[in-house]
Enzyme design. Structure first.
Site, PDB file in Angstrom:
ATOM      1  N   PRO A   1      -6.144  42.363 -33.609  1.00 30.88           N
ATOM      2  CA  PRO A   1      -5.076  42.498 -32.611  1.00 30.88           C
ATOM      3  C   PRO A   1      -5.588  42.406 -31.185  1.00 30.88           C
ATOM      4  O   PRO A   1      -6.461  43.154 -30.787  1.00 30.88           O
ATOM      5  CB  PRO A   1      -4.514  43.899 -32.884  1.00 30.88           C
ATOM      6  CG  PRO A   1      -5.145  44.359 -34.149  1.00 30.88           C
ATOM      7  CD  PRO A   1      -6.408  43.588 -34.325  1.00 30.88           C
ATOM      8  N   GLU A   2      -5.059  41.478 -30.449  1.00 33.34           N
ATOM      9  CA  GLU A   2      -5.310  41.367 -29.018  1.00 33.34           C
ATOM     10  C   GLU A   2      -3.953  41.471 -28.329  1.00 33.34           C
ATOM     11  O   GLU A   2      -2.982  41.834 -28.966  1.00 33.34           O
ATOM     12  CB  GLU A   2      -6.002  40.030 -28.691  1.00 33.34           C
ATOM     13  CG  GLU A   2      -7.294  39.823 -29.465  1.00 33.34           C
ATOM     14  CD  GLU A   2      -7.963  38.485 -29.170  1.00 33.34           C
ATOM     15  OE1 GLU A   2      -7.730  37.927 -28.093  1.00 33.34           O
ATOM     16  OE2 GLU A   2      -8.725  38.009 -30.030  1.00 33.34           O
TER      17      GLU A   2
ATOM     18  N   ARG B   1     -18.403  37.316  -9.467  1.00 34.62           N
ATOM     19  CA  ARG B   1     -19.272  37.840 -10.521  1.00 34.62           C
ATOM     20  C   ARG B   1     -20.236  36.783 -11.050  1.00 34.62           C
ATOM     21  O   ARG B   1     -19.848  35.645 -11.314  1.00 34.62           O
ATOM     22  CB  ARG B   1     -18.392  38.371 -11.673  1.00 34.62           C
ATOM     23  CG  ARG B   1     -17.452  39.497 -11.247  1.00 34.62           C
ATOM     24  CD  ARG B   1     -18.198  40.794 -11.048  1.00 34.62           C
ATOM     25  NE  ARG B   1     -18.843  41.225 -12.264  1.00 34.62           N
ATOM     26  CZ  ARG B   1     -18.262  42.014 -13.176  1.00 34.62           C
ATOM     27  NH1 ARG B   1     -17.044  42.453 -12.993  1.00 34.62           N
ATOM     28  NH2 ARG B   1     -18.923  42.360 -14.272  1.00 34.62           N
TER      29      ARG B   1
ATOM     30  N   HIS C   1      -5.927  52.775 -47.299  1.00 37.64           N
ATOM     31  CA  HIS C   1      -6.453  52.975 -45.948  1.00 37.64           C
ATOM     32  C   HIS C   1      -5.379  53.383 -44.946  1.00 37.64           C
ATOM     33  O   HIS C   1      -5.511  53.155 -43.753  1.00 37.64           O
ATOM     34  CB  HIS C   1      -7.186  51.726 -45.439  1.00 37.64           C
ATOM     35  CG  HIS C   1      -8.252  51.254 -46.363  1.00 37.64           C
ATOM     36  ND1 HIS C   1      -9.431  51.927 -46.556  1.00 37.64           N
ATOM     37  CD2 HIS C   1      -8.292  50.183 -47.208  1.00 37.64           C
ATOM     38  CE1 HIS C   1     -10.152  51.290 -47.439  1.00 37.64           C
ATOM     39  NE2 HIS C   1      -9.495  50.231 -47.865  1.00 37.64           N
TER      40      HIS C   1
ATOM     41  N   ARG D   1     -11.014  49.309 -41.508  1.00 38.43           N
ATOM     42  CA  ARG D   1     -12.359  49.594 -40.990  1.00 38.43           C
ATOM     43  C   ARG D   1     -12.423  50.784 -40.048  1.00 38.43           C
ATOM     44  O   ARG D   1     -13.492  51.178 -39.621  1.00 38.43           O
ATOM     45  CB  ARG D   1     -12.913  48.352 -40.300  1.00 38.43           C
ATOM     46  CG  ARG D   1     -13.096  47.254 -41.309  1.00 38.43           C
ATOM     47  CD  ARG D   1     -13.766  46.027 -40.758  1.00 38.43           C
ATOM     48  NE  ARG D   1     -13.694  44.985 -41.763  1.00 38.43           N
ATOM     49  CZ  ARG D   1     -14.062  43.748 -41.579  1.00 38.43           C
ATOM     50  NH1 ARG D   1     -14.530  43.383 -40.421  1.00 38.43           N
ATOM     51  NH2 ARG D   1     -13.952  42.873 -42.536  1.00 38.43           N
TER      52      ARG D   1
END
Length: 291
Positions: free
Chosen positions: A2-3, A158, A100, A119
DNA sequence: AGCTCTTCCTGAAAGC
DNA sequence: TGCTTTCAGGAAGAGC
């Protein structure tokens, strides 16, 4: 994993049915990814959900204490990061429970808000109202809101690799590996380029590419690779539009050159070697630093 | 400042 | 076939 587009899709789903609901009960399985499981169990029952919003890759559930003393109790936010395999879904309480699944929030309409995470790279924490601004300010700019001027400031100064900056949540909040690679391909910029070496035109293109890629991905309800599903358990479709991500060795959609994969910023980075020319190899210090 | 390495965790895939 | 090893990766922290 997921982003921003996946989290946005989950948030939109939850926002459609959670506000106004009261949490009746909390049940916990494994809790090693929860900041303060005891507080979660003690403080949530009886609270009412006011809103669900997104902060980068975090889901923020705005909770209002109810009952006689509620005016005296500070509001707080249930903040959830899905990590790599986290799923936040609403189900009827009798529905089968997938493996889970470690957190169950029983709601007053017979449903449950469930957190499933194979996880357990996700996180759940409670943030009091007084600290939510600080929490938000520690994150970078929203990729869909950042102005071109601010984008120049955050990247142009940067000397890190542009891919590392795209992934840095303190620079931009919400972009992860998939959308970093897809945005760089769209902008025709190699992931290992030093950000401050990019031209203004390239930075402006990247700014727009990030916006376009994320917007399209949200429209297609995210990318379902790995375990991602939305709040109703449905998969997204943007993975069908990936141009470089997980396409190593396959032909570039623009020039047919084989897509390559290298490690940049510790992450698999997929790019077209022809469309995204590599930075000039710099061994000795031939280059003269800008004054 | 910015890079690499390590840790967390599980399941899929590769290796033998 | 079946067991063992390797790998992936978001984020944070250590060390250089």
């Amino acid at each position: 994993m997921p982003e921003l587009p996946e989290v946005e899709t989950v948030v939109r789903g939850l926002r459609a049915s959670l506000p106004g609901r009261t949490i009746l009960d909390v049940r916990l399985g494994k809790t090693d990814f929860i900041d303060d499981p005891v507080a979660l169990g003690e403080r949530l029952p009886g609270t009412r959900i006011r809103d669900v919003t997104r902060l980068g890759k975090f889901i923020s559930i705005d909770l209002v204490p109810s009952g006689p003393a509620s005016k005296l109790v500070e509001r707080f936010y249930l903040v959830i990061h899905l990590g790599m395999t986290g799923q936040l879904t609403t189900r009827h309480s009798g529905d089968p429970v997938p493996p889970h699944t470690h957190v169950f929030f029983a709601l007053d309409d017979g449903r449950e808000l469930r957190y499933t995470d194979i996880r357990r790279f996700g996180r759940i924490l409670l943030v009091p109202e007084s600290r939510i601004a600080l929490f938000r300010d520690r994150l970078g700019a929203e990729p869909l809101e950042i102005t071109l001027e601010e984008f120049f400031t955050r990247f142009g100064s940067r000397r890190a690799r542009v891919k590392a900056l795209l992934l840095d949540q303190a620079v931009l909040r919400g972009v992860g590996n998939i959308y970093a690679d897809e945005s760089l391909f769209h902008a025709r910029i190699h992931p290992a380029r030093i950000a401050s070496n990019l031209t203004q035109t390239q930075l402006a293109t990247l700014h727009q590419s990030v916006r376009e890629i994320l917007t399209t991905a949200i429209r297609l309800r995210g990318s379902s690779i790995s375990d991602y599903v939305d709040s109703d358990g449905n998969r997204g479709e943007f993975q069908l539009r990936h141009r470089v991500y997980q396409r190593e060795g396959k032909p570039c959609v623009r020039c047919r050159q084989k897509i390559r994969r290298v490690i940049v910023a510790g992450r698999s980075s997929h790019f077209c070697p022809r469309c995204q020319p590599a930075p000039r190899p710099r061994k000795g210090q031939h280059k003269v630093r800008k004054p």
